[in-house]
Design a protein around this motif. Sequence first.
Motif, PDB file in Angstrom:
ATOM      1  N   ASP A 150       0.868  -1.179   0.000  1.00  0.00           N
ATOM      2  CA  ASP A 150       0.000   0.000   0.000  1.00  0.00           C
ATOM      3  C   ASP A 150       0.906   1.232   0.000  1.00  0.00           C
ATOM      4  OD1 ASP A 150      -1.493   2.187   0.781  1.00  0.00           O
ATOM      5  OD2 ASP A 150      -2.243   1.296   2.626  1.00  0.00           O
TER       6      ASP A 150
ATOM      7  N   ASN B  90      -7.499  -1.794  -0.536  1.00  0.00           N
ATOM      8  CA  ASN B  90      -6.954  -2.830   0.352  1.00  0.00           C
ATOM      9  C   ASN B  90      -8.058  -3.810   0.750  1.00  0.00           C
ATOM     10  OD1 ASN B  90      -5.831  -0.166   0.592  1.00  0.00           O
ATOM     11  ND2 ASN B  90      -4.392  -0.940   2.113  1.00  0.00           N
TER      12      ASN B  90
ATOM     13  N   SER C 170       3.434 -12.803   3.135  1.00  0.00           N
ATOM     14  CA  SER C 170       3.747 -11.606   3.914  1.00  0.00           C
ATOM     15  C   SER C 170       5.183 -11.139   3.676  1.00  0.00           C
ATOM     16  CB  SER C 170       3.497 -11.863   5.401  1.00  0.00           C
ATOM     17  OG  SER C 170       4.189 -13.009   5.790  1.00  0.00           O
TER      18      SER C 170
ATOM     19  N   SER D  56       3.193   7.675  -2.516  1.00  0.00           N
ATOM     20  CA  SER D  56       3.574   8.711  -1.540  1.00  0.00           C
ATOM     21  C   SER D  56       5.099   8.762  -1.455  1.00  0.00           C
ATOM     22  CB  SER D  56       2.961   8.409  -0.174  1.00  0.00           C
ATOM     23  OG  SER D  56       3.583   7.267   0.369  1.00  0.00           O
TER      24      SER D  56
ATOM     25  N   LYS E 204       7.260   8.831   0.998  1.00  0.00           N
ATOM     26  CA  LYS E 204       7.987   7.940   1.918  1.00  0.00           C
ATOM     27  C   LYS E 204       7.819   6.455   1.586  1.00  0.00           C
ATOM     28  CE  LYS E 204       8.475   8.772   6.436  1.00  0.00           C
ATOM     29  NZ  LYS E 204       8.153   9.181   7.825  1.00  0.00           N
TER      30      LYS E 204
ATOM     31  N   PRO F 148       7.412  -0.473   7.362  1.00  0.00           N
ATOM     32  CA  PRO F 148       6.076   0.015   7.047  1.00  0.00           C
ATOM     33  C   PRO F 148       5.207  -0.962   6.245  1.00  0.00           C
ATOM     34  CG  PRO F 148       7.681   1.067   5.608  1.00  0.00           C
ATOM     35  CD  PRO F 148       8.449   0.252   6.593  1.00  0.00           C
ATOM     36  N   VAL F 149       5.832  -2.022   5.682  1.00  0.00           N
ATOM     37  CA  VAL F 149       5.012  -2.972   4.946  1.00  0.00           C
ATOM     38  C   VAL F 149       5.087  -4.281   5.701  1.00  0.00           C
ATOM     39  CG1 VAL F 149       4.594  -4.075   2.744  1.00  0.00           C
ATOM     40  CG2 VAL F 149       5.728  -1.855   2.818  1.00  0.00           C
TER      41      VAL F 149
ATOM     42  N   GLY G  41       3.009  -8.027   6.653  1.00  0.00           N
ATOM     43  CA  GLY G  41       1.947  -8.927   6.220  1.00  0.00           C
ATOM     44  C   GLY G  41       0.688  -8.855   7.054  1.00  0.00           C
TER      45      GLY G  41
ATOM     46  N   LEU H 155      -3.241  -4.266   7.278  1.00  0.00           N
ATOM     47  CA  LEU H 155      -3.871  -3.990   5.991  1.00  0.00           C
ATOM     48  C   LEU H 155      -3.231  -2.795   5.286  1.00  0.00           C
ATOM     49  CD1 LEU H 155      -6.317  -5.175   4.452  1.00  0.00           C
ATOM     50  CD2 LEU H 155      -7.722  -3.411   5.508  1.00  0.00           C
ATOM     51  N   GLU H 156      -2.745  -1.826   6.059  1.00  0.00           N
ATOM     52  CA  GLU H 156      -2.184  -0.601   5.481  1.00  0.00           C
ATOM     53  C   GLU H 156      -0.717  -0.466   5.895  1.00  0.00           C
ATOM     54  OE1 GLU H 156      -5.106   2.910   5.342  1.00  0.00           O
ATOM     55  OE2 GLU H 156      -5.497   1.940   7.242  1.00  0.00           O
ATOM     56  N   SER H 157      -0.039   0.523   5.308  1.00  0.00           N
ATOM     57  CA  SER H 157       1.383   0.718   5.612  1.00  0.00           C
ATOM     58  C   SER H 157       1.548   1.631   6.834  1.00  0.00           C
ATOM     59  CB  SER H 157       2.095   1.350   4.422  1.00  0.00           C
ATOM     60  OG  SER H 157       2.042   0.484   3.330  1.00  0.00           O
TER      61      SER H 157
ATOM     62  N   ASP I 205       4.485   5.164  13.656  1.00  0.00           N
ATOM     63  CA  ASP I 205       4.753   6.245  12.701  1.00  0.00           C
ATOM     64  C   ASP I 205       3.869   6.032  11.472  1.00  0.00           C
ATOM     65  OD1 ASP I 205       5.593   8.064  10.896  1.00  0.00           O
ATOM     66  OD2 ASP I 205       7.682   7.395  10.793  1.00  0.00           O
TER      67      ASP I 205
ATOM     68  N   THR J 295       3.202   8.022   9.043  1.00  0.00           N
ATOM     69  CA  THR J 295       3.415   9.024   7.996  1.00  0.00           C
ATOM     70  C   THR J 295       3.867   8.437   6.660  1.00  0.00           C
ATOM     71  OG1 THR J 295       5.697   9.371   8.701  1.00  0.00           O
ATOM     72  CG2 THR J 295       4.026  10.811   9.675  1.00  0.00           C
ATOM     73  N   PHE J 296       4.194   7.133   6.617  1.00  0.00           N
ATOM     74  CA  PHE J 296       4.753   6.582   5.377  1.00  0.00           C
ATOM     75  C   PHE J 296       3.817   6.727   4.186  1.00  0.00           C
ATOM     76  CE2 PHE J 296       7.974   5.061   8.100  1.00  0.00           C
ATOM     77  CZ  PHE J 296       9.072   4.864   7.280  1.00  0.00           C
ATOM     78  N   LYS J 297       2.546   6.386   4.403  1.00  0.00           N
ATOM     79  CA  LYS J 297       1.640   6.421   3.250  1.00  0.00           C
ATOM     80  C   LYS J 297       0.891   7.751   3.148  1.00  0.00           C
ATOM     81  CE  LYS J 297      -2.412   4.556   3.358  1.00  0.00           C
ATOM     82  NZ  LYS J 297      -3.542   3.627   3.320  1.00  0.00           N
ATOM     83  N   ASP J 298       1.365   8.755   3.861  1.00  0.00           N
ATOM     84  CA  ASP J 298       0.687  10.064   3.831  1.00  0.00           C
ATOM     85  C   ASP J 298       0.675  10.617   2.397  1.00  0.00           C
ATOM     86  OD1 ASP J 298      -0.330  12.536   4.179  1.00  0.00           O
ATOM     87  OD2 ASP J 298       1.165  13.213   5.636  1.00  0.00           O
ATOM     88  N   ARG J 299      -0.525  10.835   1.878  1.00  0.00           N
ATOM     89  CA  ARG J 299      -0.663  11.287   0.483  1.00  0.00           C
ATOM     90  C   ARG J 299      -0.554  12.788   0.353  1.00  0.00           C
ATOM     91  NH1 ARG J 299      -6.328   8.486  -0.052  1.00  0.00           N
ATOM     92  NH2 ARG J 299      -6.219   8.873   2.183  1.00  0.00           N
TER      93      ARG J 299
ATOM     94  N   TRP K   1      -7.539   3.442  10.838  1.00  0.00           N
ATOM     95  CA  TRP K   1      -7.315   3.603   9.401  1.00  0.00           C
ATOM     96  C   TRP K   1      -6.189   4.612   9.231  1.00  0.00           C
ATOM     97  CZ3 TRP K   1      -8.907   0.438   5.788  1.00  0.00           C
ATOM     98  CH2 TRP K   1      -9.992  -0.390   6.089  1.00  0.00           C
TER      99      TRP K   1
ATOM    100  N   SER L 234      -5.074   5.725   6.511  1.00  0.00           N
ATOM    101  CA  SER L 234      -5.380   6.659   5.424  1.00  0.00           C
ATOM    102  C   SER L 234      -5.943   7.979   5.952  1.00  0.00           C
ATOM    103  CB  SER L 234      -6.366   6.023   4.453  1.00  0.00           C
ATOM    104  OG  SER L 234      -7.526   5.606   5.149  1.00  0.00           O
TER     105      SER L 234
END
Lengths: 139, 402
Positions: free
Chosen positions: A25, A33, A55, A70, A72, B63-64, B66, B69-71, B89, B91-95, B394, B396
């Motif tokens: 993601d 997701n 995983s 994104s 990062k 951040p990834v 298994g 569901l999200e980073s 943290d 902030t990794f997937k912060d758009r 979430w 996101s």
Amino acid sequence: MDIHTSIVKRPERTFKESFTVFMIDTGSCGACNLEVKSLTNPIYDMHRLGIFFTSTPRHADALLVVGVLSEKMKDPLRRAYEAMPDPKLVIAVGACALSGGILGSGIREMLDADVLVPGCPPSPFTILDALIRSRDGQK
Amino acid sequence: MDDCLSAVFKIDDELLCVKGHISTAMEPCSSAELERYENSPLLLGRYMDSLERSEKFNFNLGPVSGGLLESIKMNVYTDGERIVEIRPDPTFKDRKIKMGEAPLDNALLKVERINGAFAAGFGTAFCLAVEEIQETPASFETQLVRILISEIERISNHIHVIAKLSEGASQNVATSHLFALEERVRRIVSEYFGHRFFFGVNGIGGLERNIDVKGLQDKVDGIVDEFSSIWDALTSSRLFLDRLQTTCFSRKEWMVGPAARAANFRYDSRLSGYLPYEDVGFEVASDDTGDVLSRALVRQKEIEISRNMVDEICGKVRRVEKCRNIDPDKRGWSVKRVETPSGDMILFLGISNGHITDFGIRSASTANILAFAQSAISGILTDFTFAWESFGFWISEMGEYI
Ligand code: SF4
């Protein structure tokens, strides 16, 4: 009637019997997701087709990307791709990963996707159909 | 409790805050004043710090990863098997979604995609804020449909959270059944509202689609009846109860949503009447223990309450025609609080000439993430999943807006 909405540019028949997918993601709203995750529920049950999630990218045949790219997540995306053994596929799921949609930019600046699955989000059926065609040679 | 810190927005370099659990009043606050509140760093988006952590082992998750569901990246510090500290943290997937200067129609599409799982709630908050600035409230029927979609969204989300808890406790049959139910809710939503996540249903001043609810009540009743039988089976399993009971207590007055209500803080922004909840039999669900089981119990009760509201609304409205109302000449700002399935979300909006001038969101996940990190302390590593899933986070919705 052509019911396929996804585009499989480069199928990989090596994965016909067993196909293992790693989802990453890179900046989603969460809906893609959920739709990807729902492939494991008993209604879609992708395991019956020999398709599994892993995983770790080390065991993955395909990198399935959801979300805009994104800042990062660029490095984790690159590292996940490099950690995968060859041959490997990149599957972009959802408008965000494909083009950035209305929220950002897609993954194209970093990776060339082999399979494009449009939708916001694409339905689980569309995603499953794309996974099946990615590994059985149907474009 | 009424002066607990709920949100901080930075507008033109000035810090403005919202306090308590009902108010939408914004007041100036200084950095020095903010230091009084333990949750202020989180509300200001400071997720990491540089504490000395010698003699602790750091499990570096994400951040990834298994299991999630999200980073998100988590530094989970342990002493043996025991968790002594967690530093999330997100902030990794912060758009860094661009909201500034967006036209209102386009902005609504973006707002629905901040958290796709809560598109009904986020979209409703945005539309209510614009309608307040424009002084063009939506019709009573539209408001009922907004409750309807928000409550079906809550049912879907709570089934998802309980499925994740069941999965964590290796209750595989119940887990499969619950995830299948979640899918069936999505199909019902798609059939009646045109999109599996309610995207494009809400409109400024009304709705973007004609809605006909004939038969919806029976379908939602069927889902909830089936959920109840799975819940009864789950709670007769000693294994399931043992994993949830006395796991990860949390009792902080600044928490929101089911997590707060599970600790007997009866906060719920639906009480403030931003939509006509008093006309459809809304009641607050709560529990008093504050552990993972309490948080699951509150969600189970809320599924029942939401079902009752859906029944009530389906008895009051049948068809609602689409209608929209954008007045590009209006300018002003508004603060709205809406109860998303994970808790109270606060939206700040400024508009001028049909475009956004100011935008900020304090999501339920931002409000609760410190409580999650604190609740896991002294637990063991295998408690982590239960602590995390029981809050219904979430990532996101924890981003910044530019
Ligand atoms: S494509 Fe749509 S559903 Fe998927 S992550 Fe982007 S906004 Fe969300």
